[in-house]
Design a protein around this motif. Structure first.
Motif, short mmCIF file in Angstrom:
data_model
loop_
_atom_site.label_atom_id
_atom_site.label_comp_id
_atom_site.label_asym_id
_atom_site.label_seq_id
_atom_site.Cartn_x
_atom_site.Cartn_y
_atom_site.Cartn_z
N ARG A 1 37.98 44.74 27.98
CA ARG A 1 36.80 45.08 28.78
C ARG A 1 36.27 43.83 29.49
N GLU A 2 36.15 42.73 28.75
CA GLU A 2 35.67 41.48 29.34
C GLU A 2 36.63 40.98 30.42
N GLU B 1 35.49 41.07 39.50
CA GLU B 1 34.56 40.24 40.27
C GLU B 1 35.19 39.80 41.58
N ASP B 2 36.54 39.66 41.59
CA ASP B 2 37.26 39.17 42.77
C ASP B 2 38.20 40.20 43.39
#
Length: 73
Positions: A42-43, A50-51
């Motif tokens: 998940r992390e 994000e990218d």
């Protein structure tokens, strides 16, 4: 604005580790338990997206099915 997206994960037990893989993208993580491997995945996915753009997937997700194959003796 924050939103929630659903992906499909598969967890396998490999040696001392549980390895979690996202089916929709090439992201994998591991942990000492199923729960830890999923939390780590998940992390990793949150950092990945994000990218990267979120993939366009079918509304009902991938089809996951067992597959039997024949092996030579």
């Amino acid at each position: 604005m924050e939103r929630v997206a659903r992906l499909t994960a598969v967890v396998t037990h490999e040696g001392d580790w549980y390895v979690a893989r996202a089916l929709e993208v090439e992201v994998t993580s591991q942990g000492g338990s199923v729960e830890e491997s999923l939390a780590n995945l998940r992390e990793a996915l949150e950092l990945y997206f994000e990218d990267q753009p979120f993939p366009v997937t079918a509304a009902d997700g991938p089809i996951v099915a067992p597959l039997d194959i024949r092996l030579s003796a």
